[in-house]
Enzyme design. Structure first.
Site, mmCIF file in Angstrom:
data_model
loop_
_atom_site.group_PDB
_atom_site.id
_atom_site.type_symbol
_atom_site.label_atom_id
_atom_site.label_comp_id
_atom_site.label_asym_id
_atom_site.label_seq_id
_atom_site.Cartn_x
_atom_site.Cartn_y
_atom_site.Cartn_z
ATOM 1 N N GLU A 76 0.847 -1.195 0.000
ATOM 2 C CA GLU A 76 0.000 0.000 0.000
ATOM 3 C C GLU A 76 0.883 1.246 0.000
ATOM 4 O OE1 GLU A 76 -3.857 1.799 2.402
ATOM 5 O OE2 GLU A 76 -2.453 0.510 3.493
ATOM 6 N N LYS B 295 -10.017 1.541 -2.639
ATOM 7 C CA LYS B 295 -10.251 1.116 -1.266
ATOM 8 C C LYS B 295 -11.680 1.451 -0.844
ATOM 9 C CE LYS B 295 -8.006 1.376 3.272
ATOM 10 N NZ LYS B 295 -6.855 1.983 3.985
ATOM 11 N N CYS C 4 -5.785 -3.030 2.868
ATOM 12 C CA CYS C 4 -5.565 -2.745 4.285
ATOM 13 C C CYS C 4 -6.819 -2.927 5.133
ATOM 14 C CB CYS C 4 -4.988 -1.331 4.436
ATOM 15 S SG CYS C 4 -4.135 -1.056 6.008
#
Length: 293
Positions: free
Chosen positions: A61, A131, A172
């Site tokens: 990331e 995301k 994440c």
């Protein structure tokens, strides 16, 4: 030009395996303030992984930018026309392998996203994922962080196919939402890849635990790819990029320093686990279900 979230068709439930093994590389990069240097390091590691036999390389990331809300605007670029995307496309084509390009801060009009791009062996943009679950937390006396101050969430699930293997993407904080992993599994995934940067509070507690949980719940391979730890950074990443097999066992992990985890993904192991513990056919979908809207 900026592109909307990649939309993928619904796949059949059973994974497609054209071969039984895929060699992958999870690259844990050291990330600093020099964007060009960050990109060059990623390109170098892509070629190094290819030289070691990798067919697919995954980056961490925010590999081209320090992680932090104050950096996203400064380092943001359009997808797929930005300099980072052009470098990834070229590296994937030169190496002839699939590159999961970690994430970059993406600019689309006046909006910013945390975006993962995927490039096939010819350098073509194969998938794009923004995301979906933004990292907004407040742990007293530990860490307070609010991505939504700067970023917008994506709204599309992204599954792609490479060499007959279906792969799902998360970023994440997405790892904490089992419903997303379940939907990607239902779409036929054999491997889930999460570029991520857990911190020094959440990393020791939940990084490996959540990776093993998603792999065990869905009986597939799960890979987490973190930046290396920089103790001087404003946001200190846990590191410890990790690969877990369909039994929920850690198949490989790194420490906090820069490095590359190279491993064979045994696709037959998925069928072995699912046949011995047949939870996929035993779910009471007459009573409950998880659906994609």
């Amino acid at each position: 030009m900026c592109e909307s979230d990649a939309v993928h068709p619904r796949f059949q439930n059973r994974p497609l395996h054209y071969s039984n093994v895929m060699k992958i590389a999870l690259v844990q990069l050291s990330v600093g303030g020099d964007k060009a240097k960050n990109i060059a390091a990623a390109v170098h590691e892509i070629h190094q992984a290819k030289a070691k036999g990798a067919q697919l390389v995954a980056l961490p990331e925010c590999f081209n930018s320090p992680y932090g809300t104050k950096f996203f605007e400064q380092y943001a670029e359009e997808v797929p026309s930005g300099e980072t995307c052009r470098a990834l496309s070229k590296a994937a084509a030169e190496a002839g392998i699939c590159v999961i390009g970690g994430t970059v801060p993406e600019r689309c009009g006046d909006q910013l996203y945390n975006t993962c791009t995927v490039w096939d062996g010819s350098g073509k943009l194969l998938a794009q994922y923004r995301k979906m679950h933004l990292f907004d937390i407040d742990i007293p006396n530990k860490i307070t962080f609010k991505e939504s101050d700067v970023l917008k969430p994506g709204n599309q699930i992204s599954v792609f196919e490479y060499q007959g293997v279906k792969i799902g993407l998360g970023i994440c904080y997405d790892l904490r939402f089992p419903e997303l992993a379940q939907i990607m599994t239902n779409q036929g995934c054999s491997l889930l890849i999460y570029p991520g940067a857990f911190n020094m509070t959440t990393g020791p507690k939940h990084w490996e635990l959540l990776c093993r949980a998603r792999a065990t719940d869905n009986q597939l391979w799960v890979g987490l790819v973190s930046p290396a730890r920089d103790p001087t950074a404003g946001y200190v990443a846990w590191g410890h990029s990790t690969l877990v097999n369909p039994w929920g066992e850690v198949a490989g992990t790194l420490d906090e320093k820069p490095g590359t985890l190279i491993a064979d993904i045994d696709l037959q192991l998925i069928d072995e686990v699912r046949s011995q513990i047949p939870i996929r056919t035993q779910r009471r979908t007459d009573i409950y279900d998880i659906i994609q809207k």
